[in-house]
Design an enzyme around this catalytic site. Structure first.
Site, PDB file in Angstrom:
ATOM      1  N   LYS A 182      -3.499   1.922   0.131  1.00 34.21           N
ATOM      2  CA  LYS A 182      -2.687   2.214  -1.060  1.00 34.21           C
ATOM      3  C   LYS A 182      -1.813   3.410  -0.756  1.00 34.21           C
ATOM      4  O   LYS A 182      -2.152   4.223   0.102  1.00 34.21           O
ATOM      5  CB  LYS A 182      -3.595   2.557  -2.248  1.00 34.21           C
ATOM      6  CG  LYS A 182      -2.932   2.376  -3.597  1.00 34.21           C
ATOM      7  CD  LYS A 182      -3.017   0.940  -4.071  1.00 34.21           C
ATOM      8  CE  LYS A 182      -2.204   0.699  -5.306  1.00 34.21           C
ATOM      9  NZ  LYS A 182      -2.498  -0.622  -5.887  1.00 34.21           N
ATOM     10  N   ASP A 229       3.323  -1.365  -7.384  1.00 35.69           N
ATOM     11  CA  ASP A 229       2.269  -0.986  -8.329  1.00 35.69           C
ATOM     12  C   ASP A 229       3.037  -0.288  -9.461  1.00 35.69           C
ATOM     13  O   ASP A 229       4.241  -0.548  -9.634  1.00 35.69           O
ATOM     14  CB  ASP A 229       1.230  -0.056  -7.660  1.00 35.69           C
ATOM     15  CG  ASP A 229      -0.043   0.114  -8.488  1.00 35.69           C
ATOM     16  OD1 ASP A 229      -0.919  -0.758  -8.417  1.00 35.69           O
ATOM     17  OD2 ASP A 229      -0.161   1.107  -9.230  1.00 35.69           O
TER      18      ASP A 229
HETATM   19  P1  NDP Z   1       4.516  -1.216 -14.312  1.00 31.69           P
HETATM   20  O1  NDP Z   1       5.094   0.051 -13.800  1.00 31.69           O
HETATM   21  O2  NDP Z   1       5.311  -2.463 -14.247  1.00 31.69           O
HETATM   22  O3  NDP Z   1       4.026  -1.038 -15.806  1.00 31.69           O
HETATM   23  C1  NDP Z   1       3.092  -0.074 -16.132  1.00 31.69           C
HETATM   24  C2  NDP Z   1       2.816  -0.154 -17.622  1.00 31.69           C
HETATM   25  O4  NDP Z   1       1.713   0.680 -17.943  1.00 31.69           O
HETATM   26  C3  NDP Z   1       3.980   0.371 -18.440  1.00 31.69           C
HETATM   27  O5  NDP Z   1       3.999  -0.266 -19.678  1.00 31.69           O
HETATM   28  C4  NDP Z   1       3.619   1.852 -18.561  1.00 31.69           C
HETATM   29  O6  NDP Z   1       4.233   2.487 -19.669  1.00 31.69           O
HETATM   30  C5  NDP Z   1       2.136   1.770 -18.759  1.00 31.69           C
HETATM   31  N1  NDP Z   1       1.536   3.017 -18.286  1.00 31.69           N
HETATM   32  C6  NDP Z   1       1.655   3.565 -17.049  1.00 31.69           C
HETATM   33  N2  NDP Z   1       1.001   4.725 -16.972  1.00 31.69           N
HETATM   34  C7  NDP Z   1       0.466   4.919 -18.182  1.00 31.69           C
HETATM   35  C8  NDP Z   1      -0.328   5.933 -18.734  1.00 31.69           C
HETATM   36  N3  NDP Z   1      -0.680   7.008 -18.006  1.00 31.69           N
HETATM   37  N4  NDP Z   1      -0.726   5.793 -20.030  1.00 31.69           N
HETATM   38  C9  NDP Z   1      -0.365   4.696 -20.747  1.00 31.69           C
HETATM   39  N5  NDP Z   1       0.395   3.698 -20.272  1.00 31.69           N
HETATM   40  C10 NDP Z   1       0.800   3.808 -19.023  1.00 31.69           C
HETATM   41  O7  NDP Z   1       3.147  -1.385 -13.505  1.00 31.69           O
HETATM   42  P2  NDP Z   1       2.247  -2.692 -13.330  1.00 31.69           P
HETATM   43  O8  NDP Z   1       2.328  -3.564 -14.530  1.00 31.69           O
HETATM   44  O9  NDP Z   1       2.536  -3.247 -12.002  1.00 31.69           O
HETATM   45  O10 NDP Z   1       0.796  -2.032 -13.241  1.00 31.69           O
HETATM   46  C11 NDP Z   1      -0.068  -1.915 -14.367  1.00 31.69           C
HETATM   47  C12 NDP Z   1      -1.494  -1.780 -13.870  1.00 31.69           C
HETATM   48  O11 NDP Z   1      -1.857  -2.957 -13.137  1.00 31.69           O
HETATM   49  C13 NDP Z   1      -1.776  -0.609 -12.930  1.00 31.69           C
HETATM   50  O12 NDP Z   1      -3.083  -0.146 -13.162  1.00 31.69           O
HETATM   51  C14 NDP Z   1      -1.712  -1.256 -11.550  1.00 31.69           C
HETATM   52  O13 NDP Z   1      -2.441  -0.530 -10.609  1.00 31.69           O
HETATM   53  C15 NDP Z   1      -2.338  -2.599 -11.855  1.00 31.69           C
HETATM   54  N6  NDP Z   1      -2.061  -3.679 -10.911  1.00 31.69           N
HETATM   55  C16 NDP Z   1      -0.786  -4.046 -10.611  1.00 31.69           C
HETATM   56  C17 NDP Z   1      -0.556  -5.098  -9.752  1.00 31.69           C
HETATM   57  C18 NDP Z   1       0.813  -5.591  -9.447  1.00 31.69           C
HETATM   58  O14 NDP Z   1       0.919  -6.583  -8.727  1.00 31.69           O
HETATM   59  N7  NDP Z   1       1.864  -4.994  -9.946  1.00 31.69           N
HETATM   60  C19 NDP Z   1      -1.661  -5.808  -9.108  1.00 31.69           C
HETATM   61  C20 NDP Z   1      -2.971  -5.394  -9.554  1.00 31.69           C
HETATM   62  C21 NDP Z   1      -3.139  -4.360 -10.414  1.00 31.69           C
HETATM   63  P3  NDP Z   1       5.501   3.455 -19.406  1.00 31.69           P
HETATM   64  O15 NDP Z   1       6.655   2.545 -19.155  1.00 31.69           O
HETATM   65  O16 NDP Z   1       5.620   4.238 -20.653  1.00 31.69           O
HETATM   66  O17 NDP Z   1       5.156   4.302 -18.215  1.00 31.69           O
HETATM   67  O1  2IT Z   2      -3.441  -3.137  -7.187  1.00 32.70           O
HETATM   68  C1  2IT Z   2      -2.961  -4.099  -6.573  1.00 32.70           C
HETATM   69  O2  2IT Z   2      -3.665  -5.016  -6.146  1.00 32.70           O
HETATM   70  C2  2IT Z   2      -1.515  -4.134  -6.350  1.00 32.70           C
HETATM   71  N1  2IT Z   2      -0.811  -3.234  -6.831  1.00 32.70           N
HETATM   72  C3  2IT Z   2      -0.893  -5.236  -5.546  1.00 32.70           C
HETATM   73  C4  2IT Z   2      -0.955  -4.901  -4.079  1.00 32.70           C
HETATM   74  C5  2IT Z   2      -0.237  -5.852  -3.156  1.00 32.70           C
HETATM   75  O3  2IT Z   2      -0.249  -5.549  -1.963  1.00 32.70           O
HETATM   76  O4  2IT Z   2       0.325  -6.860  -3.587  1.00 32.70           O
END
Ligand code: NDP
Ligand code: 2IT
Length: 446
Positions: free
Chosen positions: A127, A167
């Site tokens: 990561k 992420d």
């Molecule tokens: P994005 O940046 O697309 O969206 C993040 C969302 O979460 C936004 O709505 C953001 O609001 C909100 N957010 C972020 N930080 C905070 C906080 N401290 N408190 C409250 N809300 C918060 O990210 P993703 O959707 O990609 O990621 C969301 C989660 O999913 C994370 O935990 C990530 O690690 C996990 N994840 C993502 C994957 C991926 O493929 N993208 C895969 C597996 C897990 P705001 O816009 O106000 O910051």
């Molecule tokens: O938390 C996760 O699994 C991710 N943000 C996706 C990682 C990836 O390599 O696609």
């Protein structure tokens, strides 16, 4: 024996990694689940397999200088933690968020080892990220930052070495800028990043994969309760990549998603969230979720994030960030009749919340398993890049569905084999651990 073992691992990890509280939390959960496995397999104890796993193979921290639009010099910190290459090249996303520090990257990298093992694809765990905040920055500022970030990271990554992706705060735009810089610096066009644009090596379904995969996983949880999505009320926190495509798949399967959020607050729309509006606000305009009520006056906006868990629902899908759902929130969800919780975000439920769900008989799908569809589809992108082929949407989606089902089966079977039937947290940790532990033992002390 088990409790002593957990205490000993935790004492070592906290002493060697002071202040990294999220990392300690992630290690504790895994140690609590796998202590029984190590008890039954003396070779794992003798080989100090878990002790090795909690120490990253390599971690890199670096300066990221860039110039903002006013001509002022800015300095951020970059990270890449290469945790485990036991079963494949390091793989895991990059997070750009002001809260990022080594402890966050290490918790995410540690989780990624076991998650990636569960996907059935050959990828190790890593990561990275930065404390850079993309919010309010111009495209040019984001580009200059990404170029500077890759100006150092390129030395440490590669299609067969370490393959980053997105992420929080890193989506298609950022991956594109980083890919361009890597290509220029190395004079090579390779699958060094996943989540790329569809015109330059990206895979169909990668954008949707984490949200879709979470819903496919939850489908199995609901089936085990002899029910389905039809007519279910759903609350999803966040409104980013995971939340948006989670909402989309829930709606396709006949559920009514009534609430979503960002870091400022949440919206409730009893008529069902209008996804086109959310996508316009978040993906196109990069705006705030409160703007939703301008287009939908019957919907309501509430300041603050934690209140979203007071909205009555059958299924809750925390998909924003770590520790966003605590014991208090879990009690309210249980009281309101919630039957299933699956984690789209990484470690969104506190340990107290998980205990409350288990005690109340709520089906609980842990992050490592429930959100593994994103990285699994990244692995499918790597396969397509290696073959210089692009698979159609339906084919990738079918593989994703198959993988999420295989992950579910592994969790159920491992939990049962070790006497914790129905505990998907233990099942995910044990199944992931076993695969990585066996690979480490086979490869000797490296
Ligand atoms: P994005 O940046 O697309 O969206 C993040 C969302 O979460 C936004 O709505 C953001 O609001 C909100 N957010 C972020 N930080 C905070 C906080 N401290 N408190 C409250 N809300 C918060 O990210 P993703 O959707 O990609 O990621 C969301 C989660 O999913 C994370 O935990 C990530 O690690 C996990 N994840 C993502 C994957 C991926 O493929 N993208 C895969 C597996 C897990 P705001 O816009 O106000 O910051
Ligand atoms: O938390 C996760 O699994 C991710 N943000 C996706 C990682 C990836 O390599 O696609």
């Amino acid at each position: 024996m088990s409790k002593q073992f957990v205490d000993y691992i935790l004492a070592q990890v906290t002493a060697r990694n002071p202040g990294e509280v999220e990392f300690h939390q992630a290690v504790r959960e895994v140690a609590e689940s796998v202590a029984v496995v190590i008890d039954k397999n003396p070779a794992f104890a003798k080989g100090k397999v878990l002790e090795r796993m909690v120490e990253p193979e390599r971690q890199i921290m670096f300066r990221v200088p860039w110039m903002d639009d006013k001509g002022e010099v800015q300095i951020n910190r970059g990270f890449r933690v290469q945790f485990s290459s036991a079963i494949g090249p390091y793989k895991g996303g990059l997070r750009f968020h002001p809260s990022v520090y080594l402890g966050i990257i290490k918790f995410l990298g540690f989780e990624q080892i076991f998650k990636n093992a569960l996907t059935t694809t050959p990828i190790g765990g890593g990561k990275g990220g930065s404390d850079f905040d993309p919010k309010g920055k111009s495209d040019n500022e984001v580009m200059r930052f990404c170029q500077s970030f890759m100006g150092e990271l390129f030395r440490h990554v590669g299609a067969d070495t370490d393959v980053p992706a997105g992420d929080i705060g890193v989506g298609g735009r950022e991956v594109g800028y980083m890919f361009g810089q890597y290509k220029k610096l190395t004079n090579s066009f390779t699958g060094v990043l996943t989540g790329k644009g569809l015109d330059f090596g990206g895979s169909l379904v990668r954008t949707e994969a984490t949200g879709y995969g979470m819903v496919y996983f939850t489908t199995r949880m609901l089936e085990d309760r002899k029910t389905s999505w039809k007519g279910r009320t759903v609350v999803i926190s966040g409104s980013g990549n995971v939340a948006i495509y989670g909402i989309q798949k829930c709606q396709q399967l006949g559920a009514n998603v009534v609430a979503c959020s960002d870091s400022n607050g949440y919206i409730v729309d009893e008529a069902g969230i209008d996804l086109d509006t959310v996508k316009r606000i978040k993906e196109v305009e990069r705006g705030r979720i409160k703007e939703y009520v301008q287009a939908h006056p019957k919907a309501k906006y509430f300041e603050g994030c934690s209140g979203i868990w007071t909205v009555p629902c059958d299924v809750a899908l925390p998909s924003a960030t770590q520790n966003e759902l605590d014991g208090e929130a879990a009690k309210i969800l249980v009281k309101n009749g919630c039957i299933a919780v699956a984690e789209g975000a990484n470690m969104p439920s506190t340990p107290e919340a998980v205990d409350i769900f288990h005690e109340a008989g709520v089906s609980f799908g842990p992050a490592k398993a429930a959100n593994a569809g994103g990285v699994a589809t990244s692995a499918l992108e790597m396969s397509q890049n290696s073959m210089r082929l692009n698979w159609p949407f339906e084919e990738v989606d079918a593989r994703l569905n198959q993988i999420m089902n295989a992950i579910y089966d592994q969790c159920v079977e491992a939990a049962e084999a070790y006497g914790m039937k129905g505990n998907l947290v233990a099942g995910a940790n044990i199944a992931g651990f076993l695969k990585v532990a066996k690979a480490m033992q086979a490869q000797g002390l490296v």
